[in-house]
Scaffold this motif. Structure first.
Motif, mmCIF file in Angstrom:
data_model
loop_
_atom_site.group_PDB
_atom_site.id
_atom_site.type_symbol
_atom_site.label_atom_id
_atom_site.label_comp_id
_atom_site.label_asym_id
_atom_site.label_seq_id
_atom_site.Cartn_x
_atom_site.Cartn_y
_atom_site.Cartn_z
ATOM 1 N N ARG A 192 0.823 -1.210 0.000
ATOM 2 C CA ARG A 192 0.000 0.000 0.000
ATOM 3 C C ARG A 192 0.859 1.263 0.000
ATOM 4 N NH1 ARG A 192 -4.977 -0.275 4.144
ATOM 5 N NH2 ARG A 192 -5.406 1.666 3.000
ATOM 6 N N MET A 193 2.000 1.206 0.637
ATOM 7 C CA MET A 193 2.881 2.377 0.686
ATOM 8 C C MET A 193 3.366 2.778 -0.705
ATOM 9 S SD MET A 193 5.201 1.716 4.092
ATOM 10 C CE MET A 193 6.320 3.052 3.678
ATOM 11 N N GLU A 194 3.428 1.818 -1.620
ATOM 12 C CA GLU A 194 3.911 2.104 -2.968
ATOM 13 C C GLU A 194 2.937 2.943 -3.778
ATOM 14 O OE1 GLU A 194 4.764 -1.600 -4.760
ATOM 15 O OE2 GLU A 194 6.496 -2.054 -3.461
ATOM 16 N N SER A 195 1.660 2.874 -3.429
ATOM 17 C CA SER A 195 0.663 3.536 -4.265
ATOM 18 C C SER A 195 -0.319 4.452 -3.529
ATOM 19 C CB SER A 195 -0.146 2.480 -5.022
ATOM 20 O OG SER A 195 -0.803 1.608 -4.114
ATOM 21 N N GLU A 196 -0.338 4.404 -2.210
ATOM 22 C CA GLU A 196 -1.331 5.182 -1.463
ATOM 23 C C GLU A 196 -0.683 6.265 -0.607
ATOM 24 O OE1 GLU A 196 -4.392 3.026 0.643
ATOM 25 O OE2 GLU A 196 -3.927 1.212 -0.511
ATOM 26 N N PRO A 197 -1.289 7.439 -0.565
ATOM 27 C CA PRO A 197 -0.792 8.474 0.360
ATOM 28 C C PRO A 197 -0.890 7.963 1.797
ATOM 29 C CG PRO A 197 -2.389 9.379 -1.194
ATOM 30 C CD PRO A 197 -2.472 7.884 -1.321
ATOM 31 N N HIS A 198 0.081 8.341 2.608
ATOM 32 C CA HIS A 198 0.046 7.880 3.993
ATOM 33 C C HIS A 198 0.739 8.885 4.910
ATOM 34 C CE1 HIS A 198 3.654 6.197 2.029
ATOM 35 N NE2 HIS A 198 4.259 6.429 3.187
ATOM 36 N N ALA A 199 0.238 8.949 6.110
ATOM 37 C CA ALA A 199 0.880 9.713 7.177
ATOM 38 C C ALA A 199 1.773 8.767 7.965
ATOM 39 C CB ALA A 199 -0.194 10.321 8.076
ATOM 40 N N TRP A 200 2.533 9.325 8.902
ATOM 41 C CA TRP A 200 3.339 8.497 9.799
ATOM 42 C C TRP A 200 2.902 8.780 11.235
ATOM 43 C CZ3 TRP A 200 6.423 4.604 8.372
ATOM 44 C CH2 TRP A 200 6.837 4.557 7.028
ATOM 45 N N ARG A 201 2.546 7.727 11.933
ATOM 46 C CA ARG A 201 2.126 7.831 13.329
ATOM 47 C C ARG A 201 3.182 7.214 14.243
ATOM 48 N NH1 ARG A 201 -3.169 9.206 14.350
ATOM 49 N NH2 ARG A 201 -4.527 9.319 12.502
ATOM 50 N N ILE A 202 3.228 7.722 15.459
ATOM 51 C CA ILE A 202 4.137 7.177 16.456
ATOM 52 C C ILE A 202 3.416 6.094 17.253
ATOM 53 C CG2 ILE A 202 3.551 8.939 18.193
ATOM 54 C CD1 ILE A 202 6.542 8.799 19.032
ATOM 55 N N ALA A 203 4.091 4.993 17.487
ATOM 56 C CA ALA A 203 3.561 3.934 18.349
ATOM 57 C C ALA A 203 3.783 4.398 19.787
ATOM 58 C CB ALA A 203 4.274 2.614 18.073
ATOM 59 N N MET A 204 2.786 5.045 20.343
ATOM 60 C CA MET A 204 2.970 5.775 21.590
ATOM 61 C C MET A 204 3.388 4.877 22.755
ATOM 62 S SD MET A 204 3.063 8.866 22.650
ATOM 63 C CE MET A 204 2.051 9.935 21.627
ATOM 64 N N ASP A 205 2.833 3.694 22.850
ATOM 65 C CA ASP A 205 3.205 2.835 23.969
ATOM 66 C C ASP A 205 4.681 2.443 23.911
ATOM 67 O OD1 ASP A 205 2.813 1.285 21.720
ATOM 68 O OD2 ASP A 205 1.785 -0.347 22.772
ATOM 69 N N LYS A 206 5.186 2.159 22.698
ATOM 70 C CA LYS A 206 6.607 1.836 22.551
ATOM 71 C C LYS A 206 7.481 3.035 22.908
ATOM 72 C CE LYS A 206 6.137 -1.611 18.850
ATOM 73 N NZ LYS A 206 6.552 -1.948 17.456
ATOM 74 N N ALA A 207 7.038 4.222 22.490
ATOM 75 C CA ALA A 207 7.812 5.437 22.750
ATOM 76 C C ALA A 207 7.906 5.716 24.246
ATOM 77 C CB ALA A 207 7.181 6.623 22.030
ATOM 78 N N VAL A 208 6.783 5.590 24.940
ATOM 79 C CA VAL A 208 6.762 5.846 26.379
ATOM 80 C C VAL A 208 7.591 4.811 27.126
ATOM 81 C CG1 VAL A 208 5.259 5.876 28.405
ATOM 82 C CG2 VAL A 208 4.568 7.077 26.322
ATOM 83 N N GLU A 209 7.548 3.583 26.663
ATOM 84 C CA GLU A 209 8.362 2.532 27.286
ATOM 85 C C GLU A 209 9.846 2.851 27.142
ATOM 86 O OE1 GLU A 209 9.064 -2.323 26.962
ATOM 87 O OE2 GLU A 209 7.567 -1.321 25.717
#
Length: 285
Positions: A141-158
């Motif tokens: 899907r990344m090859e053909s669709e627009p996408h945002a980038w989100r942070i995996a918040m639980d991993k970041a807080v850990e």
């Protein structure tokens, strides 16, 4: 590498050129300006124009004209976030390399329609739809669709553990970014969100004191997390009360609050306006 050593107070005023400034903006700009000047420091002007669909050059000129009219001078060149996309991509790359990001293909309508999406501090709480995608499907899907980038918040807080920041009004604050869920750090139409851009730029400009409205208090929870993840210094925060009209409503572009440009054109006294705002008063306009 950004140095954490600062020799003097540095503040900034960072409006978005998506409309004309009003007295509420002037109130915040004056507070940031005076805070620096009273301490022999520097006051910076940054134009937060990462929104390509709404930012207008005419509003940039209006911002500068309004500040000069109020007697507020800034130090150094005006920084435009639209010229700093490479810096944001670098920060995003660092977070991606740490395994903290994932692409999101959802639209606002998709999120609003998700039955499991409650509300958080910034509106709808993202239900994690794209986080659960099969890796092969994600890559395709990344090859053909627009996408945002989100942070995996639980991993970041850990990764960061417990964090704190200091606010002049509130005192010591324990950061709680988990309440915001997996926020967007890069939009589909721009390489950064407000959260990422403001965090990177405050560090790059060596801002020591962030003087801004109380409406941005909650966002600081996310900014503190990003500072820790990216190894950036944490400024002191000063979230001031918002200026309100006679009915007690906060001033806002979307509510049609009278612009500073109109006041200028109608012959308002800028010195009297500035002094009233310094007293925390909403002048009769």
């Amino acid at each position: 590498m950004i140095s954490t050593t600062v020799a003097a107070v540095v503040t900034r005023f960072a409006p978005s050129p998506t409309g004309q400034l009003h007295a509420g903006h002037a109130f915040s700009a004056i507070r940031a300006h005076d805070f620096a000047r009273e301490r022999g420091g520097r006051f910076l002007l940054r134009i937060e124009d990462i929104d390509p669909g709404r930012s207008r050059a005419v509003f940039v000129k209006g911002i500068e004209d309004d500040l000069r009219w109020l007697g507020l001078g800034w130090d150094g060149e005006v920084v435009h976030q639209s010229a700093r996309f490479e810096a944001y991509r670098g920060a995003l790359g660092a977070l991606g390399s740490a395994g903290l990001l994932y692409p999101c293909f959802c639209t606002r309508a998709d999120i609003a329609q998700a039955a499991s999406a409650p509300h958080g501090p910034e509106g709808l709480f993202y239900p994690g739809t794209c986080r659960a995608l099969d890796p092969a499907v994600r890559e395709r899907r990344m090859e053909s669709e627009p996408h945002a980038w989100r942070i995996a918040m639980d991993k970041a807080v850990e990764q960061t553990g417990r964090l704190h920041w200091h606010d002049e009004e509130t005192g010591e604050v324990t950061a709680d970014p988990l309440r915001f869920g997996d926020v967007v750090l890069a939009r589909k139409d721009a390489p950064a969100s407000y959260h990422l851009a403001v965090t990177v730029d405050d560090a790059w400009q060596r801002v020591t004191d962030v003087v801004r409205g109380a409406d941005l208090f909650e966002a600081t929870h996310i900014h503190r997390l990003l500072q820790a993840l990216l190894g950036l210094p944490t400024p002191r925060y000063h979230h001031h009360p918002l200026l309100t009209d006679a009915g007690g409503e906060r001033l806002a572009k979307r509510r049609g609050s009278e612009s500073l440009a109109n006041l200028r054109e109608n012959g308002a006294d800028p010195a009297a306006l500035a002094e009233a705002l310094r007293r925390g008063e909403m002048p009769a306009l």
